[in-house]
Write a protein that holds these residues in place. Structure first.
Motif, PDB file in Angstrom:
ATOM      1  N   ALA A 287      51.478-102.288  87.333  1.00 38.09           N
ATOM      2  CA  ALA A 287      50.828-103.238  86.428  1.00 38.09           C
ATOM      3  C   ALA A 287      51.399-103.268  85.018  1.00 38.09           C
ATOM      4  O   ALA A 287      50.894-104.015  84.176  1.00 38.09           O
ATOM      5  N   GLY A 288      52.421-102.481  84.738  1.00 40.54           N
ATOM      6  CA  GLY A 288      52.966-102.497  83.390  1.00 40.54           C
ATOM      7  C   GLY A 288      53.511-103.852  82.970  1.00 40.54           C
ATOM      8  O   GLY A 288      53.646-104.137  81.784  1.00 40.54           O
ATOM      9  N   TRP A 289      53.790-104.719  83.938  1.00 43.16           N
ATOM     10  CA  TRP A 289      54.372-106.043  83.688  1.00 43.16           C
ATOM     11  C   TRP A 289      53.316-107.130  83.487  1.00 43.16           C
ATOM     12  O   TRP A 289      53.636-108.236  83.042  1.00 43.16           O
ATOM     13  N   VAL A 290      52.059-106.858  83.844  1.00 36.55           N
ATOM     14  CA  VAL A 290      51.051-107.907  83.973  1.00 36.55           C
ATOM     15  C   VAL A 290      50.794-108.628  82.648  1.00 36.55           C
ATOM     16  O   VAL A 290      50.731-109.866  82.598  1.00 36.55           O
ATOM     17  N   ALA A 291      50.630-107.894  81.548  1.00 34.03           N
ATOM     18  CA  ALA A 291      50.276-108.519  80.270  1.00 34.03           C
ATOM     19  C   ALA A 291      51.335-109.528  79.835  1.00 34.03           C
ATOM     20  O   ALA A 291      51.012-110.660  79.438  1.00 34.03           O
ATOM     21  N   THR A 334      52.336 -95.171  83.726  1.00 34.55           N
ATOM     22  CA  THR A 334      51.736 -94.935  82.409  1.00 34.55           C
ATOM     23  C   THR A 334      51.898 -96.145  81.497  1.00 34.55           C
ATOM     24  O   THR A 334      51.101 -96.329  80.567  1.00 34.55           O
ATOM     25  N   THR A 335      52.903 -96.983  81.766  1.00 34.03           N
ATOM     26  CA  THR A 335      53.062 -98.203  80.963  1.00 34.03           C
ATOM     27  C   THR A 335      51.849 -99.110  81.118  1.00 34.03           C
ATOM     28  O   THR A 335      51.405 -99.746  80.153  1.00 34.03           O
ATOM     29  N   ALA A 336      51.308 -99.174  82.318  1.00 35.56           N
ATOM     30  CA  ALA A 336      50.123-100.003  82.534  1.00 35.56           C
ATOM     31  C   ALA A 336      48.950 -99.521  81.685  1.00 35.56           C
ATOM     32  O   ALA A 336      48.177-100.329  81.149  1.00 35.56           O
ATOM     33  N   LEU A 337      48.805 -98.201  81.551  1.00 37.36           N
ATOM     34  CA  LEU A 337      47.709 -97.673  80.736  1.00 37.36           C
ATOM     35  C   LEU A 337      47.826 -98.135  79.290  1.00 37.36           C
ATOM     36  O   LEU A 337      46.818 -98.369  78.625  1.00 37.36           O
ATOM     37  N   THR A 339      48.747-100.923  78.288  1.00 38.86           N
ATOM     38  CA  THR A 339      48.386-102.338  78.149  1.00 38.86           C
ATOM     39  C   THR A 339      46.901-102.590  78.409  1.00 38.86           C
ATOM     40  O   THR A 339      46.476-103.736  78.457  1.00 38.86           O
ATOM     41  N   CYS A 340      46.123-101.520  78.571  1.00 39.15           N
ATOM     42  CA  CYS A 340      44.697-101.687  78.884  1.00 39.15           C
ATOM     43  C   CYS A 340      43.966-102.544  77.855  1.00 39.15           C
ATOM     44  O   CYS A 340      43.041-103.283  78.197  1.00 39.15           O
ATOM     45  N   GLU A 341      44.358-102.427  76.601  1.00 38.77           N
ATOM     46  CA  GLU A 341      43.690-103.205  75.558  1.00 38.77           C
ATOM     47  C   GLU A 341      43.807-104.701  75.821  1.00 38.77           C
ATOM     48  O   GLU A 341      42.936-105.485  75.458  1.00 38.77           O
ATOM     49  N   THR A 342      44.905-105.100  76.498  1.00 40.91           N
ATOM     50  CA  THR A 342      45.116-106.506  76.805  1.00 40.91           C
ATOM     51  C   THR A 342      44.512-106.892  78.148  1.00 40.91           C
ATOM     52  O   THR A 342      43.686-107.807  78.230  1.00 40.91           O
ATOM     53  N   ILE A 343      44.903-106.205  79.216  1.00 42.09           N
ATOM     54  CA  ILE A 343      44.499-106.645  80.557  1.00 42.09           C
ATOM     55  C   ILE A 343      43.149-106.089  80.980  1.00 42.09           C
ATOM     56  O   ILE A 343      42.560-106.582  81.944  1.00 42.09           O
ATOM     57  N   GLY A 344      42.656-105.073  80.276  1.00 39.47           N
ATOM     58  CA  GLY A 344      41.333-104.532  80.567  1.00 39.47           C
ATOM     59  C   GLY A 344      41.380-103.339  81.492  1.00 39.47           C
ATOM     60  O   GLY A 344      41.967-103.408  82.574  1.00 39.47           O
ATOM     61  N   GLU A 345      40.776-102.237  81.088  1.00 33.13           N
ATOM     62  CA  GLU A 345      40.773-101.039  81.925  1.00 33.13           C
ATOM     63  C   GLU A 345      39.904-101.211  83.162  1.00 33.13           C
ATOM     64  O   GLU A 345      40.028-100.448  84.118  1.00 33.13           O
ATOM     65  N   ASP A 346      39.061-102.237  83.179  1.00 38.40           N
ATOM     66  CA  ASP A 346      38.253-102.508  84.371  1.00 38.40           C
ATOM     67  C   ASP A 346      39.065-103.119  85.497  1.00 38.40           C
ATOM     68  O   ASP A 346      38.561-103.264  86.621  1.00 38.40           O
ATOM     69  N   LEU A 348      42.198-102.011  86.526  1.00 35.25           N
ATOM     70  CA  LEU A 348      43.188-101.088  87.077  1.00 35.25           C
ATOM     71  C   LEU A 348      42.537-100.129  88.065  1.00 35.25           C
ATOM     72  O   LEU A 348      41.414 -99.657  87.850  1.00 35.25           O
ATOM     73  N   LEU A 349      43.263 -99.846  89.141  1.00 34.19           N
ATOM     74  CA  LEU A 349      42.797 -98.945  90.195  1.00 34.19           C
ATOM     75  C   LEU A 349      43.924 -97.970  90.497  1.00 34.19           C
ATOM     76  O   LEU A 349      45.037 -98.389  90.817  1.00 34.19           O
ATOM     77  N   TRP A 350      43.646 -96.678  90.430  1.00 37.20           N
ATOM     78  CA  TRP A 350      44.676 -95.702  90.780  1.00 37.20           C
ATOM     79  C   TRP A 350      44.745 -95.517  92.287  1.00 37.20           C
ATOM     80  O   TRP A 350      43.728 -95.542  92.986  1.00 37.20           O
ATOM     81  N   GLY A 351      45.970 -95.336  92.809  1.00 36.28           N
ATOM     82  CA  GLY A 351      46.149 -95.053  94.228  1.00 36.28           C
ATOM     83  C   GLY A 351      47.233 -94.017  94.435  1.00 36.28           C
ATOM     84  O   GLY A 351      48.221 -93.974  93.693  1.00 36.28           O
TER      85      GLY A 351
END
Length: 394
Positions: A287-291, A334-337, A339-346, A348-351
């Motif tokens: 998800a690091g690319w999503v934002a 860790t890049t996805a983490l 970007t949480c401020e933008t895409i929302g920590e709600d 993201l799902l760890w697997g």
């Protein structure tokens, strides 16, 4: 104790190891078009399609992380990262290739034993995707339907055997939209909590076509999330075939592109507007690319509308669509983490991706400790546990 009351993480992306039962009865009905498990002395077990030998695959390919406890010296691992993949020449890995199912950890082939592997990894449960991805792209559609029905019945039994610690996703044959709806009705009655469909619509179709509306409507009504997993494709698009000529590292690094067409079909071309309560999961695209990508989609939508306002829906905020309806799984991203401020920590799902090569098993707890060392316990708990528990009504 319910899964939501268990404080341990839940893997939102793990995989099944299809056993011969999944393919039972197919040879009798479909002959050499049908996949089957073949054991060869000294070469282990393979899923083989006689009429399409290029699709044949040794089952060990789906289970390489399961070898990691067999190493006398643990595989190296960087901070906040999964273990090294090892080498195919390692004797521990070769034992799986030559020994087949009999050489594997019991938890890989028996749902009742899978909790043993979960306990080693420090997790409470797993959302389970298929392991043999060609099941989504067989060209004989009668065979494809029969195989996916077999898989769903087998997956149901695996869930029961695990006593609730495996949450399997049912596969739907979207190549036949009416049959997909009928199978969705069936798996809802079986108690499935989610479905998985190819990451791209069948050739010549788009997921925003009206023929898929009954499937989306039923999934929304039943509250079942719809998941797309990397490499689970209905067919290989022409642009992907061309890209196979590129450097393999470019291909691997560019894997998120495999879901972009589908996301636009859902977000921009009307599916999300029609079914605003339907949830979608992007599995193993990270998800690091999503934002950044959402920002470019917003710009592209505005440009299209400006050039053709009568033929294009008026743009809405794609970031809000994302936050309302989309989730992405991460492993050690860790890049996805960041970007949480933008895409929302709600969202993201760890697997753990167990038992595939990219898995964090058997040291997921240590990886998570390192990944979240600069984040609050509340953020960690959401991304590793409560988001997925709420999404799948655990």
């Amino acid at each position: 104790m319910t899964l939501l009351n268990d404080p341990r993480p839940i893997s939102a992306d793990s995989h099944a190891m299809e056993t011969p039962e999944v393919f039972e009865g197919l040879v009798e009905r479909f002959g050499d078009d049908a996949p089957r498990v073949v054991h060869t002395e000294g070469q282990g077990d393979s899923i083989v399609i006689p009429n399409n030998p290029k699709r044949s695959r040794n089952v060990a390919v789906m289970a390489l992380a399961g070898t990691r406890l067999d190493y006398e010296t643990p595989l190296p691992r960087k901070h906040a990262s999964k273990p090294s993949a090892g080498s195919l020449n390692d004797p521990e890995i070769q034992a799986y290739f030559t020994g087949g199912y009999a050489a594997m950890r019991a938890g890989l082939v028996d749902g009742a034993r899978r909790p043993d592997d979960q306990d080693i990894d420090g997790i409470s449960a797993e959302i389970l995707y298929p392991g043999w991805f060609p099941m989504f792209s067989l060209t004989n559609l009668d065979l494809l339907v029969a195989l996916q029905q077999n898989f769903n019945d087998w997956m149901h039994n695996q869930q029961v055997a695990s006593k609730g610690r495996l949450v399997g996703l049912a596969a739907l044959p979207v190549q036949r939209p009416d049959v997909a709806v009928a199978e969705l009705e069936r798996v809802i009655k079986l108690g499935f909590k989610g479905i998985v469909i190819p990451s791209n619509a069948p050739e010549g179709r788009r997921y925003c076509d009206e023929e898929y509306d009954p499937m989306w409507a039923l999934a929304e009504e039943a509250g079942l999330p719809v998941a797309f997993h990397v490499a689970c494709m209905s067919h290989i698009p022409e642009w992907v075939q061309v890209s196979l000529k590129r450097d393999p590292i470019v291909q691997y690094a560019g894997s998120p592109a495999l879901i972009h067409d589908t996301m636009v079909e859902l977000m921009v071309r009307g599916v999300c507007a029609k079914y605003p309560k339907l949830k979608f999961v992007l599995a193993e695209f990270n998800a690091g690319w999503v934002a950044h990508w959402l920002d470019k989609v917003q710009q592209g939508w505005a440009r299209e509308y400006g050039g053709n306002p009568s033929g294009t829906p008026e743009p809405v905020d794609v970031l809000e669509i994302w936050k309302r309806q989309f989730y992405a799984t991460i492993e050690d991203d860790t890049t996805a983490l960041k970007t949480c401020e933008t895409i929302g920590e709600d969202t993201l799902l760890w697997g753990s991706d167990y038992p595939h090569t990219d898995s964090t098993w058997p040291c997921s707890s240590q990886v998570l400790d390192e990944m979240f060392e600069n984040y609050s316990p509340e953020t960690r708990d959401k991304i590793t546990r409560t988001n997925v528990a709420k999404l799948y009504s655990l």
